[in-house]
Design an enzyme around this catalytic site. Structure first.
Site, PDB file in Angstrom:
ATOM      1  N   ASP A  93       0.796  -1.256  -0.064  1.00  0.00           N
ATOM      2  CA  ASP A  93      -0.116  -0.012  -0.174  1.00  0.00           C
ATOM      3  C   ASP A  93       0.770   1.178  -0.118  1.00  0.00           C
ATOM      4  O   ASP A  93       2.040   1.145   0.543  1.00  0.00           O
ATOM      5  CB  ASP A  93      -0.994  -0.081   1.313  1.00  0.00           C
ATOM      6  CG  ASP A  93      -2.312   0.465   1.099  1.00  0.00           C
ATOM      7  OD1 ASP A  93      -2.433   1.489   0.012  1.00  0.00           O
ATOM      8  OD2 ASP A  93      -3.042   0.757   2.052  1.00  0.00           O
ATOM      9  N   GLU A 139     -13.879   2.195   0.495  1.00  0.00           N
ATOM     10  CA  GLU A 139     -13.379   2.745   1.634  1.00  0.00           C
ATOM     11  C   GLU A 139     -13.731   4.351   1.802  1.00  0.00           C
ATOM     12  O   GLU A 139     -13.799   4.725   2.716  1.00  0.00           O
ATOM     13  CB  GLU A 139     -11.767   2.559   1.625  1.00  0.00           C
ATOM     14  CG  GLU A 139     -10.987   3.413   0.425  1.00  0.00           C
ATOM     15  CD  GLU A 139      -9.435   3.027   0.641  1.00  0.00           C
ATOM     16  OE1 GLU A 139      -9.136   2.177   1.345  1.00  0.00           O
ATOM     17  OE2 GLU A 139      -8.865   4.026   0.066  1.00  0.00           O
TER      18      GLU A 139
END
Length: 657
Positions: free
Chosen positions: A406, A461
């Site tokens: 990430d 998200e």
């Protein structure tokens, strides 16, 4: 497998034709079906022009590549040309849309004085070009000119970026080409609407050891131009994950001199449905580099982070701890999910070798293995880079099946190469990779099929902190972002609200749109590693929904588009094994569709299980009903979608038919 075929010309004709072409300074190729034509003009500048039928897609547009201070493509002289016609098949390791991909195109290669070439391809639904150099030394790429000059001021979908430091999670702004000034730029692809239903997406493919391309406006009217990340010479590490460039060199890349460069790509569709079936980026990607891919296992994932670990009805304290993760393992085992993810919190940020004391990683992996569930670990890219050898040795010792890497947030040359290094290292250790905080796919997954999915999309998200994830957005991304490859949107919310009642709550998240809108995403959104974003306690309360989520696969043998309009609606049928799955989604407008089952079903009786928006889904987003029926191949069925709604079905052969 079809054989590749090559167009062979008599020597005399080839020489005579080449002489005439060289004198004219014009070269052209046409796609095998005659739909697309690429015209190249070599004069003071090199320009390329693309037509589709009678329509000019892009007018003559200058292209060049500046290498070691010299502009390749200026005052160029052609020294040779070659052509080939290819008709072959690609059998992907991971089946995103279909089990076999037809790869049919015409190719023109022009060699130039000075040791470089240009390669052009014409597909019936795409056109592309790339540079090739043949220097026996390291070279510096100072700049690249890549232009896409449209005939008029067409509208387009534009994923506007503020800088080169970005997650590539943008809204699809609907603008005119004239709105896109040289100061505005967007991540690829940009989707341009021409006339008579034609749409053209601009993107790139086969990005390796080079800088990624964004798109900006141009001083040239109605033109999009490539804008490239310059090489980073100084970074500022602001925390464990944000490593921002603060100084850049005056060049894009330093690289080997004998190589090909990324494809500059136009994807051309005659109707919106073709956008959902196009695989041009995959076709242009580098060929597979792994000898053994038998261990690569797509699947579904029980995911902890989005739902904030809000499990309930249990006899332990929920959180980032061993008991909670065992609960996820039990849920995954109960419903045949192949993986769980341990997201942020399992290690002390900044040090992958220091586990959270509340998380017994060895016990979790042991327990998961005993339940035939695999473990994927979330990692910050910079921490992984700093602890590369030790971290990978740890993952291998524990039997970790994959990593979710990430916050890269860049696509300069160094960072592009980082993706390739991660893919290769994970492949050596038989681990999957899911890139988040990432740029769009460009084909790495074909070379390394263990790169199973990728974010680079404004996903669910964002519903935790804003209203950007709405039904219109949900219906734009499969036509635009998904053109480049799988997208880890992370669907599966079980708390569903209409637009008026939706609220972004970080630790009690919900989705905008109906329950069946979420279910349909598992058919329409491609991600061979597909998340179940909500918490197991919510799923246990919804056994009928879990019947669908347990059954739906993550890879497909065949895809049939039934109805489609960018940012409005999509209805798809996809096959996996003997079963067909249908997904339908709409924006904020309620819609009715007729589905002709004869477009994909063969003869005989079939059993259909469907999940439909409830009669009050326009008021209460979680309202749905499940139905069972028998259907036949030639039958037409009618479905209704509430505002922000959806519809999903599993169609299986009736026993004994």
């Amino acid at each position: 497998m079809k054989n590749s075929t090559y167009r062979l010309l008599g020597v005399a004709f080839l020489l005579f034709g080449s002489t005439l072409t060289l004198l004219a300074g014009e070269y052209s190729i046409q796609s095998p079906g005659g739909k697309s034509t690429v015209l190249v003009k070599v004069a003071e500048n090199i320009t390329w022009q693309v037509s589709h039928g009678p329509a000019v897609i892009i007018e003559p547009s200058p292209i060049s590549l500046e290498v070691d201070g010299k502009a390749l493509g200026r005052n160029a002289r052609v020294t040779g040309e070659s052509r080939q016609n290819i008709d072959t098949e690609i059998v992907p390791v991971v089946r995103e849309k279909r089990s076999v991909i037809d790869d049919v195109y015409d190719e023109l290669s022009l060699e130039f004085e000075g040791g470089y070439s240009l390669i052009f391809r014409a597909y019936d639904d795409a056109a592309a070009y790339r540079w090739k150099t043949g220097f026996d030394r390291e070279i510096t790429i100072n700049s690249e000119t890549a232009n896409f000059r449209f005939a008029r001021d067409f509208p387009l979908y534009f994923q506007e970026e503020e800088s080169f430091f970005t997650h590539s999670e943008r809204e699809n702004l609907y603008l005119k080409l004239s709105d896109v000034t040289p100061e505005r730029m967007a991540c690829c692809p940009a989707l341009v609407e021409l006339e008579d239903g034609l749409k053209v997406a601009v993107t790139e493919a086969d990005l390796e050891d080079y800088a990624g391309m964004l798109l900006a406006g141009s001083s040239d009217k109605n033109c999009l131009s490539g804008k490239f990340s310059q090489f980073v010479t100084m970074e500022e590490q602001r925390n464990d994950r944000d490593v921002a460039p603060v100084e850049r060199a005056d060049y894009l890349a330093r690289t080997r001199g004998e190589r090909t460069f990324p494809w500059r790509v136009l994807i051309i569709t005659e109707n919106d449905g073709e956008l959902l079936n196009n695989q041009t980026v995959f076709k242009l990607a580098p060929e597979q580099r792994l000898a053994d891919t038998s261990w690569i296992k797509p699947g579904k994932v029980a995911w902890d982070w989005w739902n904030y670990n809000n499990v309930y009805g249990v006899d332990f304290k929920a959180g980032v701890n061993t008991a909670t993760y065992k609960y996820y393992v039990d849920f995954a085992s109960r419903y045949g999910l192949e993986y769980i993810v341990l997201d942020e919190g399992w290690y002390k940020l900044g040090d992958l070798m220091s586990d959270n004391p509340e998380v017994d990683l060895e016990e979790i992996t042991r327990y998961a293995k005993s339940k035939d569930v695999n473990v994927i670990l979330w990692v910050v890219w910079k921490t992984l880079e700093d602890q590369w050898d030790d971290a990978f040795e740890k993952f291998s010792r524990l039997g970790i099946s994959g990593i979710k890497v990430d916050f890269m947030q860049r696509d300069d040359q160094w960072m592009v190469n980082y993706y390739w290094r991660v893919a290769e290292e994970c492949a050596k250790r038989r681990m999957l990779v899911d890139f988040h905080g990432a740029y769009k796919p460009t084909g790495l997954r074909r070379a390394f099929p263990n790169v199973i999915s990728r974010e680079g999309v404004r996903g669910l998200e964002n519903s935790k902190w804003g209203t950007a994830i709405n039904p219109e957005h949900d219906l734009s991304i499969p036509f635009i972002r998904m053109l480049t490859g799988p997208m880890d949107f992370t669907p599966g919310a079980m708390v569903n609200m209409n637009r008026e009642n939706f609220k972004p709550i970080f630790n009690q998240p919900m989705s905008m749109g109906t329950r069946c809108h979420q279910l349909a995403m598992y058919v329409i959104y491609e991600s061979p590693l597909q998340m179940l974003a909500d918490n197991p306690s919510n799923y246990y309360k919804e056994p009928e929904c879990m019947e669908f989520l347990e059954a739906v696969p993550t890879t497909w043998d065949e895809t049939v588009v039934l109805h489609a309009a960018v940012a409005d609606y999509a209805v798809l049928a996809r096959k996996h094994g003997d079963n067909w799955f249908i997904g339908a989604m709409t924006d904020d407008t309620a819609r009715d569709f007729s589905i002709n089952l004869g477009e994909f079903l063969t003869g005989g009786n079939w059993k259909m299980e469907s999940w439909e928006d409830g009669i009050n889904a326009d008021r209460y987003g979680s309202d749905y009903r499940k139905k069972s029926s028998l259907v036949k191949s030639g039958e037409k069925i009618s479905i209704h979608l509430a505002p922000g709604g959806g519809w999903a079905a599993v169609i299986s052969p009736e026993a004994g038919r």
